[in-house]
Design a protein around this motif. Sequence first.
Motif, PDB file in Angstrom:
ATOM      1  N   ASP A  58       0.821  -1.207   0.000  1.00  0.00           N
ATOM      2  CA  ASP A  58       0.000   0.000   0.000  1.00  0.00           C
ATOM      3  C   ASP A  58       0.857   1.261   0.000  1.00  0.00           C
ATOM      4  OD1 ASP A  58      -2.591   1.251   0.059  1.00  0.00           O
ATOM      5  OD2 ASP A  58      -2.333   1.591   2.209  1.00  0.00           O
ATOM      6  N   VAL A  59       1.830   1.325   0.862  1.00  0.00           N
ATOM      7  CA  VAL A  59       2.679   2.527   0.926  1.00  0.00           C
ATOM      8  C   VAL A  59       3.511   2.660  -0.342  1.00  0.00           C
ATOM      9  CG1 VAL A  59       4.770   1.660   2.101  1.00  0.00           C
ATOM     10  CG2 VAL A  59       3.962   3.967   2.552  1.00  0.00           C
ATOM     11  N   SER A  60       3.869   1.552  -0.962  1.00  0.00           N
ATOM     12  CA  SER A  60       4.660   1.617  -2.194  1.00  0.00           C
ATOM     13  C   SER A  60       3.876   2.278  -3.323  1.00  0.00           C
ATOM     14  CB  SER A  60       5.117   0.222  -2.609  1.00  0.00           C
ATOM     15  OG  SER A  60       5.982  -0.322  -1.640  1.00  0.00           O
ATOM     16  N   VAL A  61       2.625   1.859  -3.503  1.00  0.00           N
ATOM     17  CA  VAL A  61       1.810   2.472  -4.552  1.00  0.00           C
ATOM     18  C   VAL A  61       1.550   3.938  -4.221  1.00  0.00           C
ATOM     19  CG1 VAL A  61      -0.423   2.416  -5.749  1.00  0.00           C
ATOM     20  CG2 VAL A  61       0.795   0.285  -5.283  1.00  0.00           C
ATOM     21  N   LEU A  94      11.754  -6.859   3.759  1.00  0.00           N
ATOM     22  CA  LEU A  94      10.997  -7.106   2.538  1.00  0.00           C
ATOM     23  C   LEU A  94      11.215  -5.942   1.587  1.00  0.00           C
ATOM     24  CD1 LEU A  94       7.571  -8.457   3.838  1.00  0.00           C
ATOM     25  CD2 LEU A  94       9.550  -9.743   3.023  1.00  0.00           C
ATOM     26  N   ILE A  95      11.307  -6.253   0.311  1.00  0.00           N
ATOM     27  CA  ILE A  95      11.535  -5.251  -0.718  1.00  0.00           C
ATOM     28  C   ILE A  95      10.372  -5.298  -1.702  1.00  0.00           C
ATOM     29  CG2 ILE A  95      13.062  -4.517  -2.592  1.00  0.00           C
ATOM     30  CD1 ILE A  95      15.335  -5.893  -0.890  1.00  0.00           C
ATOM     31  N   ALA A  96       9.826  -4.128  -2.000  1.00  0.00           N
ATOM     32  CA  ALA A  96       8.712  -4.016  -2.936  1.00  0.00           C
ATOM     33  C   ALA A  96       9.180  -3.348  -4.217  1.00  0.00           C
ATOM     34  CB  ALA A  96       7.576  -3.210  -2.315  1.00  0.00           C
ATOM     35  N   GLU A  97       8.893  -3.995  -5.327  1.00  0.00           N
ATOM     36  CA  GLU A  97       9.113  -3.424  -6.654  1.00  0.00           C
ATOM     37  C   GLU A  97       7.742  -3.014  -7.171  1.00  0.00           C
ATOM     38  OE1 GLU A  97      11.819  -2.817  -8.379  1.00  0.00           O
ATOM     39  OE2 GLU A  97      13.316  -3.867  -7.179  1.00  0.00           O
ATOM     40  N   CYS A  98       7.508  -1.722  -7.264  1.00  0.00           N
ATOM     41  CA  CYS A  98       6.200  -1.197  -7.624  1.00  0.00           C
ATOM     42  C   CYS A  98       6.273  -0.442  -8.943  1.00  0.00           C
ATOM     43  CB  CYS A  98       5.702  -0.257  -6.519  1.00  0.00           C
ATOM     44  SG  CYS A  98       4.206   0.645  -6.930  1.00  0.00           S
ATOM     45  N   ARG A  99       5.278  -0.673  -9.790  1.00  0.00           N
ATOM     46  CA  ARG A  99       5.162   0.121 -11.010  1.00  0.00           C
ATOM     47  C   ARG A  99       3.714   0.564 -11.158  1.00  0.00           C
ATOM     48  NH1 ARG A  99       3.972  -3.524 -15.821  1.00  0.00           N
ATOM     49  NH2 ARG A  99       3.450  -5.462 -14.798  1.00  0.00           N
ATOM     50  N   LEU A 100       3.562   1.776 -11.587  1.00  0.00           N
ATOM     51  CA  LEU A 100       2.230   2.294 -11.860  1.00  0.00           C
ATOM     52  C   LEU A 100       1.834   1.882 -13.267  1.00  0.00           C
ATOM     53  CD1 LEU A 100       2.421   5.886 -10.342  1.00  0.00           C
ATOM     54  CD2 LEU A 100       1.464   3.810  -9.322  1.00  0.00           C
ATOM     55  N   LEU A 101       0.677   1.270 -13.386  1.00  0.00           N
ATOM     56  CA  LEU A 101       0.175   0.826 -14.679  1.00  0.00           C
ATOM     57  C   LEU A 101      -0.688   1.900 -15.333  1.00  0.00           C
ATOM     58  CD1 LEU A 101      -0.858  -2.776 -13.597  1.00  0.00           C
ATOM     59  CD2 LEU A 101       1.303  -2.045 -14.621  1.00  0.00           C
ATOM     60  N   LYS A 102      -1.321   2.719 -14.488  1.00  0.00           N
ATOM     61  CA  LYS A 102      -2.166   3.811 -14.974  1.00  0.00           C
ATOM     62  C   LYS A 102      -2.081   4.950 -13.974  1.00  0.00           C
ATOM     63  CE  LYS A 102      -6.810   5.226 -15.820  1.00  0.00           C
ATOM     64  NZ  LYS A 102      -7.803   5.863 -15.543  1.00  0.00           N
ATOM     65  N   LEU A 103      -1.927   6.143 -14.488  1.00  0.00           N
ATOM     66  CA  LEU A 103      -1.968   7.333 -13.648  1.00  0.00           C
ATOM     67  C   LEU A 103      -2.845   8.344 -14.360  1.00  0.00           C
ATOM     68  CD1 LEU A 103      -1.040   8.812 -11.109  1.00  0.00           C
ATOM     69  CD2 LEU A 103       0.958   9.590 -12.384  1.00  0.00           C
ATOM     70  N   GLY A 104      -4.119   8.353 -13.969  1.00  0.00           N
ATOM     71  CA  GLY A 104      -5.074   9.270 -14.577  1.00  0.00           C
ATOM     72  C   GLY A 104      -5.335  10.462 -13.677  1.00  0.00           C
ATOM     73  N   ARG A 105      -6.362  11.246 -14.045  1.00  0.00           N
ATOM     74  CA  ARG A 105      -6.709  12.420 -13.243  1.00  0.00           C
ATOM     75  C   ARG A 105      -7.304  12.034 -11.898  1.00  0.00           C
ATOM     76  NH1 ARG A 105     -10.731  15.115 -14.532  1.00  0.00           N
ATOM     77  NH2 ARG A 105     -11.619  13.642 -15.987  1.00  0.00           N
ATOM     78  N   VAL A 106      -8.119  10.947 -11.865  1.00  0.00           N
ATOM     79  CA  VAL A 106      -8.800  10.588 -10.622  1.00  0.00           C
ATOM     80  C   VAL A 106      -8.492   9.180 -10.125  1.00  0.00           C
ATOM     81  CG1 VAL A 106     -10.698  12.214 -10.917  1.00  0.00           C
ATOM     82  CG2 VAL A 106     -10.910   9.911 -11.840  1.00  0.00           C
ATOM     83  N   LEU A 107      -7.919   8.329 -10.970  1.00  0.00           N
ATOM     84  CA  LEU A 107      -7.578   6.967 -10.553  1.00  0.00           C
ATOM     85  C   LEU A 107      -6.147   6.622 -10.951  1.00  0.00           C
ATOM     86  CD1 LEU A 107     -10.713   4.796 -11.425  1.00  0.00           C
ATOM     87  CD2 LEU A 107      -9.979   5.585  -9.168  1.00  0.00           C
TER      88      LEU A 107
END
Length: 135
Positions: A58-61, A94-107
Amino acid sequence: MTAADLMSFLDREFPQVSGEFAIEEVGEMHIRTRLLVGERHLRPGGTVSGPSIFALADVSVYLAILAMIGPEGLAVTTNCSIDFMRKPMAGVDLIAECRLLKLGRVLAVGDVLIYSEGMSAPVARASLTYSIPPK
């Protein structure tokens, strides 16, 4: 936002988790974070608890989104799906590898793979959706 900016924001806005996480890398639509595993993160049997793994995802995203849009304290999780795939190693960060798949205006939608330090196979995979408040 830089890693230092994100850590300052997290420490200021969420003091209850101060010292729990570290940011190892921030890039375009990507972040690598670390849960600094301590006794409080362990469940019976010596493994890292599910809620601790969820918190890292959660904190990673959240931080990946803020790295792209700036300090927006009211961005909130609206959905999470997490698969716990194998037992984390005891007493290891623990290590988190996070990638954003979509970054829109509201989601925003992010995907996270979580590893025990030193393990090549992930211990968990999570997909999260965040709501970004209107400007």
